[in-house]
Design a protein around this motif. Structure first.
Motif, PDB file in Angstrom:
ATOM      1  N   ASP B 233       0.807  -1.211   0.000  1.00 23.17           N
ATOM      2  CA  ASP B 233       0.000   0.000   0.000  1.00 23.17           C
ATOM      3  C   ASP B 233       0.841   1.261   0.000  1.00 23.17           C
ATOM      4  O   ASP B 233       0.322   2.359  -0.070  1.00 23.17           O
ATOM      5  CB  ASP B 233      -0.929   0.009   1.226  1.00 23.17           C
ATOM      6  N   SER B 235       2.902   4.313  -1.240  1.00 26.98           N
ATOM      7  CA  SER B 235       2.854   4.983  -2.538  1.00 26.98           C
ATOM      8  C   SER B 235       4.071   5.847  -2.786  1.00 26.98           C
ATOM      9  O   SER B 235       4.315   6.272  -3.900  1.00 26.98           O
ATOM     10  CB  SER B 235       1.598   5.845  -2.641  1.00 26.98           C
ATOM     11  N   ASP B 236       4.827   6.143  -1.743  1.00 32.24           N
ATOM     12  CA  ASP B 236       5.934   7.077  -1.932  1.00 32.24           C
ATOM     13  C   ASP B 236       7.164   6.584  -1.209  1.00 32.24           C
ATOM     14  O   ASP B 236       7.418   7.001  -0.079  1.00 32.24           O
ATOM     15  CB  ASP B 236       5.523   8.451  -1.411  1.00 32.24           C
ATOM     16  N   GLN B 238       6.511   3.713  -4.396  1.00 32.45           N
ATOM     17  CA  GLN B 238       5.619   2.586  -4.574  1.00 32.45           C
ATOM     18  C   GLN B 238       6.465   1.351  -4.872  1.00 32.45           C
ATOM     19  O   GLN B 238       7.236   1.331  -5.818  1.00 32.45           O
ATOM     20  CB  GLN B 238       4.658   2.852  -5.737  1.00 32.45           C
ATOM     21  N   GLY B 241       3.131  -2.787  -7.866  1.00 31.01           N
ATOM     22  CA  GLY B 241       1.983  -2.301  -8.616  1.00 31.01           C
ATOM     23  C   GLY B 241       0.702  -2.902  -8.076  1.00 31.01           C
ATOM     24  O   GLY B 241       0.714  -3.939  -7.423  1.00 31.01           O
ATOM     25  N   LYS B 242      -0.407  -2.250  -8.344  1.00 31.48           N
ATOM     26  CA  LYS B 242      -1.668  -2.718  -7.772  1.00 31.48           C
ATOM     27  C   LYS B 242      -2.531  -3.489  -8.749  1.00 31.48           C
ATOM     28  O   LYS B 242      -3.615  -3.940  -8.395  1.00 31.48           O
ATOM     29  CB  LYS B 242      -2.464  -1.508  -7.271  1.00 31.48           C
ATOM     30  N   GLY B 243      -2.060  -3.623  -9.978  1.00 26.87           N
ATOM     31  CA  GLY B 243      -2.899  -4.280 -10.971  1.00 26.87           C
ATOM     32  C   GLY B 243      -2.711  -5.785 -10.991  1.00 26.87           C
ATOM     33  O   GLY B 243      -1.945  -6.352 -10.213  1.00 26.87           O
ATOM     34  N   ASP B 248       3.633  -8.544 -10.072  1.00 21.18           N
ATOM     35  CA  ASP B 248       3.185  -7.885  -8.841  1.00 21.18           C
ATOM     36  C   ASP B 248       2.490  -8.864  -7.913  1.00 21.18           C
ATOM     37  O   ASP B 248       2.678  -8.816  -6.696  1.00 21.18           O
ATOM     38  CB  ASP B 248       2.222  -6.730  -9.176  1.00 21.18           C
TER      39      ASP B 248
ATOM     40  N   THR C  64      -8.203  -5.353 -14.079  1.00 17.22           N
ATOM     41  CA  THR C  64      -7.186  -4.368 -14.428  1.00 17.22           C
ATOM     42  C   THR C  64      -7.385  -4.017 -15.889  1.00 17.22           C
ATOM     43  O   THR C  64      -7.447  -4.909 -16.731  1.00 17.22           O
ATOM     44  CB  THR C  64      -5.771  -4.937 -14.216  1.00 17.22           C
ATOM     45  N   GLU C 262       1.540   3.513 -14.381  1.00 15.81           N
ATOM     46  CA  GLU C 262       2.734   2.684 -14.281  1.00 15.81           C
ATOM     47  C   GLU C 262       3.635   2.986 -15.460  1.00 15.81           C
ATOM     48  O   GLU C 262       3.170   3.237 -16.562  1.00 15.81           O
ATOM     49  CB  GLU C 262       2.350   1.195 -14.259  1.00 15.81           C
ATOM     50  N   ASN C 273      -8.011  -0.196 -11.815  1.00 19.43           N
ATOM     51  CA  ASN C 273      -8.112  -1.465 -11.087  1.00 19.43           C
ATOM     52  C   ASN C 273      -9.328  -1.430 -10.206  1.00 19.43           C
ATOM     53  O   ASN C 273      -9.676  -0.385  -9.675  1.00 19.43           O
ATOM     54  CB  ASN C 273      -6.942  -1.622 -10.104  1.00 19.43           C
TER      55      ASN C 273
END
Lengths: 281, 322, 354
Positions: B233, B235-236, B238, B241-243, B248, C64, C262, C273
């Motif tokens: 989670d 982000s800074d 990151q 990736g969240k997909g 990932d 996604t 990305e 997503n």
């Protein structure tokens, strides 16, 4: 209908450091395609998503006014991934803007009325847009008295200082500029928190006066009772909210306060509307 | 109602009656077959709703981290080991807790049972039996048939290799202590994967993860996963990736397993929680084995000892550092 | 009304023929569950599936999805100009979708296709899709669709309703799109409409009678949002929730999403997503302020949205269509039926009672 996720390509025309600690910068953008500028026609109070490919998007209130043509301006506070990257960009860089999004200050309802504008810190952006709109020769006569209470932590943290002092000198607008505190012996204006100055200097409520309030939560928390003391009803107090946003068009579902979506049903709400929603903001 | 349920209700009610705790955490009967619902009782009346059966697989220690109240908790063997972990890692202090330990004879594998039937399960019943009420027999009913099954044939995978059935820390017990089994090779499943050649191993893990939907039920059900911001989670910067990207997804699972190294008690809550029936333990088991075989360490047995990755000792093996 | 009779022996052949004109999506077995997927070239779909852990919403709304792409290569003329990502919107058919899932699509459409904005990704996919539904003869114990605005034989949102009659399917043609699909598959043998209607009506009643699980939603609209929001039952109700996201991901009407950028080398993509209101990050501001920092607030948000905000905003009943997936898959057995009944019957204490 156009693809609402597709930003208009823009170029950064100019970057100004807006506050003495450099945490805020004002960006001036020009549209790469002339027709996009027309499609982007907006009202004071709206926001847009500043879109940087590869980094992300941020919802920022539009600081320029609809009467200013040829460019759009945004004042951005550096706080996260996208804003930090934006602060490091330079004039000539290309990025995108999606918008205009959200609703706007109720200019129709404000016709013929007195307006008191109350802002704090760097929430003053859409208020600048509003003031320039109202002061424009084509519009000034549509409104009654205009009062402005605007405060920041110190003189160097006030946004748009040149313009503030310019307005201060005019006689068709009453400026009450204030700072929380200052060491500057030449400071000509008020010293005190915004809610205090509101109580002291703002006009009392009447049927024809509306207050537009925009600022950090703590300022709003203390300004509300000050306005109530002056007799303002909840439908006379107009507020602009913030919330975490992604799509900006009312679809991703995250900015809701009860059943209102801040990006689409807002960000401008009257206090009367807000009092009907759960306090999740 | 089996004896464990009776005893749990009695002990929990008493705790609340005597004001010894602010709340008791236990299981209520679920609204669907073979489901249980973790719940809190704040009054003796509410404590009368607690049950104990073969479906109490979720790890209740998950609900303890950072709480400030005095809490009674119903905990089986593996749950108590996680409570020890929490104490060692400062997520709760021992004096806040009143542990009602439940010597456990294992939980059952819902997925394995469901695969025995063509139709969906509409009812589940445990025999009260005349023995020590360990739920060894139960019956499962669908629209077209009813089968009587034996627990020993349908134990959850982690229960079949469990060597700590009895609570390792407790204030009271809800049943008599049970015999701890001796397991020949408790890591046979891990060895089977270790012995695969690289291509098979790669395919094994690919196949394992192909249905993952990144719901994070495994992470959230795990008592060990209490980081204020999980690495997925951040982000800074990151990190992940969240997909639905294969790399990932694998990063999440492998890294999470490593973050549990030396701490995992193999409670199986991760597998229980996963809606896609992914055997999440395939990742963590390897770390449990390595902790045991390399450091002689089993998590959650002693509140005075810190896990191996937490400590340094001049005798630590260091041939691998050259 | 037109009904086509499809002998099951002809089914596979017809489905294969339809592949010439349509990309097919249907239920496929994966491990112990079924999921809705795009069928590979010859992959058959499993018409015997009882339920799918993930709903068919992923056909129109993939988990996604690439929405924009940009080249960051400054030597190119169009560097940093964002473009819509290419997606194949050639005609597609979802086969075997259950009636309540089809109704869910109609509810999701209210979100993505509004008078102010049209989400082109979802809407283009929707317009390209023909929905061939399969009536649920033997509803699961988790199904409570009739009291949630749908039903095992409901027709809303479908182009064709297939009814499994043992050796054949009776295909009730509901729209032109449906007729076109049946034509492309070569399913053209007409059945006497009246006769078919009698059979279908009988099977419908049997299926509906078999569903005993219900929710009460009649009083939701009249409740005050602030009363429900401030009700005392949320804390205890939310206790067991582990805020995972399973309920939102399996739910056919949950539409919330996240947008992420990305970058790899010189190419950057913007993807969307699935996201979940269960996540603490969902409403986290850049400043660190989080309006829904507590678990209870997030659990409350989900149920208020499904059962109250949506009801008020769209006046089309609840956002829950009674598929029961969340009830079946919640690791801690939080049951939306119980929550709904609690909300529906909640009466705030009057001033005198306190």
């Amino acid at each position: 209908m156009e693809n609402p996720y597709m930003p208009y390509p823009v170029r950064i025309d100019d970057i100004e450091i807006a506050t003495e600690d450099k945490s805020l910068k004002t960006f001036k953008f020009v549209f790469l395609n002339k027709e996009d500028e027309e499609k982007f026609s907006y009202h004071a109070g709206q926001f847009a998503e500043l879109s940087i490919p590869g980094k992300g998007e941020i919802p920022i209130g539009i600081a320029s006014s609809p009467v200013e043509k040829g460019f759009v301006k945004f004042t951005v506070f550096k706080t996260g991934v996208v804003t930090s990257y934006l602060h490091n960009m330079k004039a000539g860089d290309i990025m995108g803007i999606r918008g205009p999004l959200g609703n706007w200050y109720p200019w129709d309802k404000l016709q013929g009325k007195n307006v008191i504008i109350i802002g704090g810190g760097f929430a003053f952006t859409t208020l600048r847009s509003s003031i320039i709109y109202m002061l424009d020769p084509a519009n000034r006569s549509k409104f009654g008295n205009i009062d402005v209470v605007y405060g920041a932590r110190s003189p160097g943290m006030l946004l748009y200082q040149d313009e503030l002092f310019e307005w201060e000198a005019r006689d068709d607008i009453n400026m009450h500029i204030t700072v929380d505190g200052t060491d500057d012996p030449d400071w000509k204006y008020n010293v005190g928190f915004v809610p205090t100055i509101v109580e002291q200097k703002a006009p009392k409520a009447d049927a024809d006066t509306y207050a537009i309030v925009c600022g950090p939560p703590v300022m709003i928390k203390f300004t509300q009772p000050a306005l109530e003391k002056l007799g303002y009803r909840e439908d006379q107090i107009i507020m602009s909210l913030e919330n975490r946003m992604k799509c900006g068009i009312g679809m991703c579902g995250r900015c809701n306060i009860g059943k209102e979506l801040v990006c689409k049903d807002g960000p401008v709400f009257t206090l009367e509307q807000l009092n009907k929603t759960p306090k999740e903001y | 109602m089996n004896k464990r349920t009776e005893k749990i209700r009695e002990l929990a009610s008493n705790l609340l009656k005597d004001g010894k705790v602010d709340m008791v955490i236990g299981f209520n009967q679920g609204t669907t077959p073979m489901a249980t619902n973790p719940d809190i009782a704040r009054s003796p009346e509410q404590a009368e709703k607690f049950i104990w059966d073969n479906n109490c697989s979720i790890n209740l220690a998950n609900y303890l981290a950072d709480r400030k109240e005095k809490i009674g908790i119903i905990a089986k063997g593996c749950d108590t080991r996680n409570i020890v972990n929490h104490i060692v890692e400062n997520k709760i202090s021992r004096d806040q807790l009143h542990i009602i330990g439940v010597p456990c004879t294992g939980m059952i594998d819902k997925v394995k049972i469901a695969s025995e039937f063509d139709d969906e399960i509409i009812e589940y019943n445990e025999d009260t039996g005349s023995d020590s009420d360990s739920g060894n027999n139960f019956s499962v009913k669908t629209a077209s048939e009813t089968k009587e099954l034996l627990k020993k044939d349908y134990l959850k995978a982690n229960c079949s290799t469990c060597m700590h059935r009895n609570p390792v820390i407790y204030d009271e017990l809800a049943a008599d202590l049970v015999e701890e089994p001796v397991i020949e090779d408790q890591f046979a499943d891990v060895r089977a994967i270790e012995e695969m050649d690289s291509k098979d191993k790669w395919n094994y893990f690919d196949d394992l993860l192909k249905d993952c939907i990144r719901c994070y039920a495994c992470r959230n059900a795990c008592p060990l996963c209490f980081c204020p911001t999980c690495f997925v989670d951040e982000s800074d910067p990151q990190w992940v990736g969240k997909g639905q990207n294969d790399i990932d997804i694998r990063t999440f699972h492998f890294l999470r397993a490593y973050h549990c190294a030396g701490r995992c008690t193999d409670c199986g809550a991760c597998v229980e929680a996963c809606p896609m029936d992914i055997n999440v333990r395939a990742f963590t088991r390897k770390l449990v084995k390595d902790s045991f075989e390399i450091y002689g360490w089993e998590a959650g047995l002693d509140t005075e000892k810190r896990p191996p990755l937490d400590t340094f000792n001049p005798n630590d093996p260091d041939e691998f550092i050259k | 009304m037109k009904v086509i009779k499809i002998d099951k022996k002809e089914w596979d052949k017809g489905i294969d023929k339809s592949r010439e004109k349509y990309q097919l999506f249907g239920p496929v077995k994966s491990k112990n569950n079924h999921i809705f997927k795009k069928l590979e070239n010859d992959q058959p779909l499993d018409m015997e599936y009882k339920d799918s852990v993930l709903s068919p919403k992923s056909v129109l709304f993939p988990q996604t999805e690439k929405i924009l792409e940009t080249t960051l290569d400054e030597s190119k003329d169009d560097h940093h100009i964002m473009k819509r990502a290419d997606t194949d919107y050639s005609p597609r058919a979802v086969i075997g979708i259950s009636p309540c899932d089809a109704k869910a699509v109609q509810l999701v459409k209210l979100n993505f296709d509004t008078k102010d904005y049209r989400d082109p990704y979802w809407c283009d996919a929707y317009e390209a899709t023909t929905f061939i539904g399969l009536a649920v003869n033997r509803p699961s114990i988790y199904d409570f669709s009739p009291s949630a605005g749908s039903g095992p034989f409901a027709e809303e949102g479908l182009d064709v309703l297939l009814v499994d009659c043992g050796n054949e399917y009776l295909a009730k043609v509901l729209t032109d799109k449906g007729e076109a699909f049946l034509g492309a598959a070569g399913f053209t043998r007409k059945e006497d409409a009246k006769h078919a209607e009698t059979i279908i009506t009988k099977m419908k009643k049997e299926a509906e009678d078999a569903i005993v699980s219900t929710i009460s939603t009649d009083k939701l609209k009249d409740k005050e949002i602030l009363d429900l929001h401030g009700a005392p039952f949320w804390d205890d109700l939310a206790f067991s929730c582990i805020n995972c996201g399973t309920c939102t991901y399996v739910c056919p009407t949950c539409w919330c999403f996240d947008i992420q950028d990305e970058t790899k080398g010189n190419m950057s993509i913007r993807i969307r997503n699935w996201d979940t209101c269960m996540s603490p990050l969902f409403t986290m501001h850049g400043s660190g302020h989080n309006p829904r920092a507590e678990k209870t607030q997030r659990v409350r948000q989900r149920f208020m949205h499904k059962l109250k905000y949506f009801v008020d905003k769209y006046d089309q009943g609840t956002m829950c269509i009674g598929c029961g997936r969340c009830v079946k898959h919640c690791p801690v057995n939080i049951d939306i039926r119980e929550v709904c009944n609690t909300m529906n019957s909640y009466e705030p204490k009057s001033e005198n009672e306190i």
